[in-house]
Design a protein around this motif. Structure first.
Motif, mmCIF file in Angstrom:
data_model
loop_
_atom_site.group_PDB
_atom_site.id
_atom_site.type_symbol
_atom_site.label_atom_id
_atom_site.label_comp_id
_atom_site.label_asym_id
_atom_site.label_seq_id
_atom_site.Cartn_x
_atom_site.Cartn_y
_atom_site.Cartn_z
ATOM 1 N N VAL A 2 0.863 -1.183 0.000
ATOM 2 C CA VAL A 2 0.000 0.000 0.000
ATOM 3 C C VAL A 2 0.894 1.226 0.000
ATOM 4 N N SER A 5 -0.862 8.129 0.123
ATOM 5 C CA SER A 5 -1.263 9.208 -0.794
ATOM 6 C C SER A 5 -0.299 10.386 -0.790
ATOM 7 N N SER A 23 -0.383 -8.160 -4.404
ATOM 8 C CA SER A 23 -1.427 -7.136 -4.409
ATOM 9 C C SER A 23 -0.796 -5.761 -4.208
ATOM 10 N N ILE A 24 -1.255 -4.787 -4.995
ATOM 11 C CA ILE A 24 -0.737 -3.424 -4.824
ATOM 12 C C ILE A 24 -1.876 -2.417 -4.813
ATOM 13 N N TYR A 25 -1.686 -1.397 -4.001
ATOM 14 C CA TYR A 25 -2.555 -0.214 -4.032
ATOM 15 C C TYR A 25 -1.637 0.983 -4.213
ATOM 16 N N THR A 48 -4.891 -1.977 -7.619
ATOM 17 C CA THR A 48 -5.652 -0.735 -7.648
ATOM 18 C C THR A 48 -4.616 0.344 -7.874
#
Length: 195
Positions: A2, A5, A23-25, A48
């Motif tokens: 993750v 932002s 999995s990546i965000y 995502t």
């Protein structure tokens, strides 16, 4: 993985060789990206991320994609991504170019966004697991071959506020001006005036 932002750039080789990354965000705040940032991360199945990040991934193993930034899916971007099952478009997406999802033969769910404007030639060619197509009011350009060979489609709808296309609860896509049928399925009802 993750990415917060607060990050605006991912540098070269940042995640290179992270072979167990599945999995990546990545937030849409990431505007700077080196093409080698995700080199040899071939195990990613869920992503995502904005389009600029997705373009740097090995897309052959992706199963679930949520696009959270960018306005155009480039020509052939996900072509032959045989493992892809589901795609969710972000609110800013406007264009899906030719052959973007060509022959993604396991793709079964596509969530089209309000704000989408155009779907290119053969964009979803032979995506023969897609069963439902629901198009937004903002869509003004669909190529005649956009959904060619999508043989499992059994439900089609077009937002009633769309000014270019209609469906009239008949499971088809029809150009309002001239009543030309663009795409139908096994459950299509041909209504009066359609060419």
């Amino acid at each position: 993985l993750v990415v917060p932002s607060s990050v605006t750039k991912i540098y070269d080789n940042a995640f290179k060789g992270c072979s167990n990354l599945s999995s990546i965000y990545v937030p849409n705040s990431v505007v700077g990206l080196d093409p080698t940032s995700f080199l040899n991360t071939n195990s990613i199945v869920r992503a995502t991320a904005p389009l600029n990040v997705l373009a740097c991934l090995n897309r052959s193993n992706l199963k679930y994609v949520e696009i959270n930034g960018g306005d155009t899916i480039a020509e052939g971007m996900f072509k032959n991504a045989d493992n892809l099952l589901s795609v969710v478009f972000n609110a800013d997406l406007k264009n899906v170019e030719a052959e973007a999802f060509y022959d993604c033969d396991n793709l079964n769910t596509v969530s089209f966004n309000d704000g989408l404007v155009s779907l290119g030639e053969n964009a979803f060619y032979n995506c023969d697991k897609i069963s439902e197509i629901s198009l937004p009011a903002t869509l003004t350009a669909i190529a005649e071959t956009t959904f060619r060979a999508c043989s499992s489609v059994n439900r089609i709808s077009v937002d009633a506020a769309n000014t270019v296309y209609e469906c009239n609860n008949s499971n088809c896509i029809v150009v309002k001006d001239g009543k030309k049928l663009i795409f139908g399925c096994k459950n299509t009802t041909i209504y009066e005036g359609i060419e």
